[in-house]
Scaffold this motif. Sequence first.
Motif, PDB file in Angstrom:
ATOM      1  N   GLY A  22      32.535  22.592 -30.205  1.00 40.99           N
ATOM      2  CA  GLY A  22      31.692  23.826 -29.813  1.00 40.99           C
ATOM      3  C   GLY A  22      32.962  25.395 -30.178  1.00 40.99           C
ATOM      4  O   GLY A  22      33.807  25.667 -29.595  1.00 40.99           O
ATOM      5  N   ASP A  45      29.930  22.076 -34.159  1.00 36.88           N
ATOM      6  CA  ASP A  45      29.176  22.667 -33.489  1.00 36.88           C
ATOM      7  C   ASP A  45      27.925  22.251 -33.948  1.00 36.88           C
ATOM      8  O   ASP A  45      27.157  21.775 -34.304  1.00 36.88           O
ATOM      9  CB  ASP A  45      29.879  24.073 -33.709  1.00 36.88           C
ATOM     10  N   GLN A  55      26.857  18.732 -33.500  1.00 33.07           N
ATOM     11  CA  GLN A  55      27.393  18.412 -32.554  1.00 33.07           C
ATOM     12  C   GLN A  55      26.672  16.786 -32.267  1.00 33.07           C
ATOM     13  O   GLN A  55      26.966  15.768 -30.579  1.00 33.07           O
ATOM     14  CB  GLN A  55      27.430  19.481 -31.402  1.00 33.07           C
ATOM     15  N   VAL A  73      30.435  23.360 -23.117  1.00 29.05           N
ATOM     16  CA  VAL A  73      29.947  22.271 -23.907  1.00 29.05           C
ATOM     17  C   VAL A  73      29.986  21.435 -23.298  1.00 29.05           C
ATOM     18  O   VAL A  73      30.135  21.388 -22.165  1.00 29.05           O
ATOM     19  CB  VAL A  73      30.372  21.276 -25.399  1.00 29.05           C
ATOM     20  N   SER A  77      27.386  16.124 -22.147  1.00 31.53           N
ATOM     21  CA  SER A  77      26.725  15.525 -23.593  1.00 31.53           C
ATOM     22  C   SER A  77      26.655  14.036 -24.002  1.00 31.53           C
ATOM     23  O   SER A  77      27.533  13.921 -23.682  1.00 31.53           O
ATOM     24  CB  SER A  77      27.321  17.241 -24.558  1.00 31.53           C
TER      25      SER A  77
END
Length: 449
Positions: A22, A45, A55, A73, A77
């Motif tokens: 991020g 990212d 990412q 973030v 995730s």
Amino acid sequence: MSLPQPIEAPASFTGQRVAVVGMGIEGRDAFQFLVREGAEVVTVDRNPRRAMRDQDDVSLLQGLDALIASQGVPWDSTLLVEAARRGLPVFGPTQVFFERCLSNRVIGITGSAGKTTTTTLVHELLSRAEVDCVLGGNIGRGLLGQLPDIAPDTTVVAELSHTQLLRTTRSPQVAAITNITPNHLDQFDWDDYQALKYRIVEYQTGTDRVVLPFDEPRAAHASRIGSAVNEWFGIGEPPCRAAAHCDRGRVFRNGRRLMDADELKIPGQHNLRNALAALAIVGELVSDEAAAAVLSTFAGVPHRLELVAELDGVRFVNDSIATTPERTLAGIRAIDGPIVLMLGGRDKRLPLDPLVDELRRRVRRAVLFGETGAAWAQWCAEQGVEARHAGDLASAFAETVGAAQPGDAVLLSPGGTSFDAYPNFEARGQHFRDLVEALRPKESVADER
């Protein structure tokens, strides 16, 4: 899935291969910090123009020693979940700052609403009293980059979001919670969201202070967590000694009358609460005279009930920070006169019902925009509120200008996040400012001469 358990960061990242996930304000701050420490840094990212790796590419985990994840973030995730599965430690920038900071007075301020204004006010009050202090955190200034400038006698004033508290292993010496109301339920369930807010006091000791509202039970519950000294603020007659309170229009500090509430420059009862919280936080570091001077002149912060202009008798007010219906409600209540309201953005799955009475009573027309505009326009119509879905913000603005009459306020107080069309609420607010500026009459060459 349970929230991750925080773990201590290493005393140094020198020689380690670390991914920063991020690359917004926090990520760039962490990147520069790690480079100074002598780490090998991999930037990550979703935007390929901002980073070395994508990412969504879990192959980047190969050969890493650790990750530092920015607050934006999601903790669940795919990349961070896979990192945890492989046993790779994930740290947060705020966590690392707390573990490294030498200051003997870190002030941390969190809450569902009002924390930016409160944080800014605290910094203004301390600066007026000539206290050596730095400002950072969720307010838009990185903290890690300020570490070299922070001595033991430097006061740190930090705005802290719930996601910045997610991985913390320390609490600030002075913690404050402005309020806790439903928010971010599109990302966390209600219990987890509250637990993250309470984490600000989790590691406090008996020599620390926690500042809480006596008239807001969820935030006041934090007094039962940890062992810090409790200090209180609020509106109405306090049930115990209060560091700051307002009763019958008069503002008091530790029982001393300071000023009348209507002497505050920032409008609205919610801002009165922010001012009381700030007074309680700074305590006796700031004299009554200095405190009254700041509160009577402090005009607020950008994108929070910011009067952009008054043109042809119509006020244009930028409240882009209002990303929940509760904040929109506070904005409506703070504005005098009829309102043409710009409402919309991305839905956080929060109830709109608290808005009904004020929409019917104060809003002459609601103009909806953004991802949630059509659904919210239908909801408004069902409540008997005149409303129309205009499309994007620019189209909504054009319609509000056409509907506004002298004496009205055009209020951008969306109630939803900006992420359907903008990187943040500041960008959305700036777009509104630009649209207002375009309405100003242009001076002719003859006028300029």
